[in-house]
Design an enzyme around this catalytic site. Sequence first.
Site, mmCIF file in Angstrom:
data_model
loop_
_atom_site.group_PDB
_atom_site.id
_atom_site.type_symbol
_atom_site.label_atom_id
_atom_site.label_comp_id
_atom_site.label_asym_id
_atom_site.label_seq_id
_atom_site.Cartn_x
_atom_site.Cartn_y
_atom_site.Cartn_z
ATOM 1 C CG HIS A 78 -3.602 -6.578 7.964
ATOM 2 N ND1 HIS A 78 -2.880 -6.336 6.817
ATOM 3 C CD2 HIS A 78 -4.416 -5.505 8.118
ATOM 4 C CE1 HIS A 78 -3.227 -5.175 6.299
ATOM 5 N NE2 HIS A 78 -4.162 -4.649 7.079
ATOM 6 C CD GLU B 135 -2.411 -1.120 2.840
ATOM 7 O OE1 GLU B 135 -2.375 -0.043 3.489
ATOM 8 O OE2 GLU B 135 -2.954 -2.154 3.269
ATOM 9 C CG ASN C 61 -5.402 -4.192 2.770
ATOM 10 O OD1 ASN C 61 -4.864 -4.320 1.680
ATOM 11 N ND2 ASN C 61 -5.122 -3.199 3.587
#
Length: 544
Positions: free
Chosen positions: A481, A396, A519
Amino acid sequence: MIGMANSDLSRRRFLGLAAVQSAAALGLERIALGSEQDSDSLPSFVPALVVGSGYGGAVSALRLGEAGVRTLVLEEGKLWNEPGPDGEVFCSVLDPDRRSTWLRTRTQTPLGTFLWLDVVNRDIERFTGVLDRVEHPNMAIYQGRGVGGGSLVNGGMAVVPERRALRRALPTVSPESMYERYFPRARRQLGVNEISPAWFEHTEWYRYARVARRHANRAGLDSVLVPNVYDFAHMRREAEGEAPRSALAAEVIYGNNYGKRSLDRTYLADAVGTGNVRIESLRRVRSVRREPDGTLVVSVRRIDESGTVLESREVGCRWLFLGAGSNGTTELLLRSRETGSLPELSEHLGQGWGTNGNVMFGRSNPLWDPTGGRQSTIPVVGIDDRNNPHGPVFAESVPLPAGVETFVSLHLAITENPERGRFVFDSASDSARLLWDPDQGQPSVTAARATFDPVNRANGTIYRRDLFGDTRAFEDRFTYHPLGGCVLGAATDGHGRVRGCPGLYVTDGSLIPGAVGVNPFVTITALAERNVEHVLAADIGVRR
């Protein structure tokens, strides 16, 4: 129900959101309709009980409520519905206060320093704030605290994994059913949308992302625009001065006041709108036991906004769904097994934990390549290196909303790190302890370097070594995560039923072993949709 008319869905959400507003007006920490809103105490028994209001818990609550099953949701964090002194519910990244952080006296962001100066974190009043950092030896786990769980504090990047990655992570789950049925269902209910490519290309708010994309392209890497649950139409109105700013006002990790379709505005609002779901916040579930008649009983502590325990209660149920996240669900089950209240739980409990390969790093750009002093906090660019010799990398382009030009390109790389940790129960601290060796993060660092060393060479950029409190360029000692601990098909069966305890289900990211390549929240949501649909039909007798 799936197939319900849009007008019925709209009415249900309207009722749910009205219940949230009513709770705010009354100063309550519960959301319900009718007489449930007026009840001051927990019931002693409910047919279904859900622990946690993140993605898996929210799916469970909605589908149980739609099926006509009376359901109680218990959430440890606050119901975020009351404005603070500044008139807003949440605070910004640049001006954090007690609303930012869970029961600490100083904020704890992954980015600890800038130019080695401690200018990022702030001293704050102890409070049940929205972002928690759970510390383990060698690893910190970030999680959202509040009705809506992680959806309150994440960047909202709604990515569906590649089939290859899904098959590796969940080999017993049919990819066809996930991609044809459950991913589309999850995306619709979550409110996933896409940024206008034309607007992205010219707006000052995404200069930083365009710079990262250009740098990646010079090194021969692909990049993609990533869907999100943030309302991009609202963001454009923010930029034009026609709507209150949130993504364009340095709001994200401590909550978004506007624009974001967090779970309290989607799944959970719809769940309450069924009239069958009640949500109680500031409720900490400590253990589970099973009575001879099959009733599952949870011990619940009510806490105040300083974390003080006010009272303890027990609530019984027929069906118990655990959605407290990788750390919370695993700890609850380990405590119940090791203290003897659920002694038959699987020996696989606690295993298969991973960081989703998270590693953060920054690159210093030349003066002629600025990233912009005004940056949207909602990430939309992913750099996709599927051919990395050390495993696929999805990176990202992360904002650094300092309010001034920093010439920094910041990245959060997601790698398919094969290393796994495990949780064990520590009776001395009455908590789960993660066993994770510092070297286990090295595969993530190696893969990220293999992707971005060529990017640096192609653009004359270098890694920053002033961002993480020491001189390291890559920060792999935290994860946004966390995945695993109650792995599907090991600690549970193929649909999240906990082995060794009928009527007990896991419905969150602890089902997914370690990494999914992107994600994970859309995958968690879709998997919960799959599992709950099966459980409703097979165990509760409700078919959709």
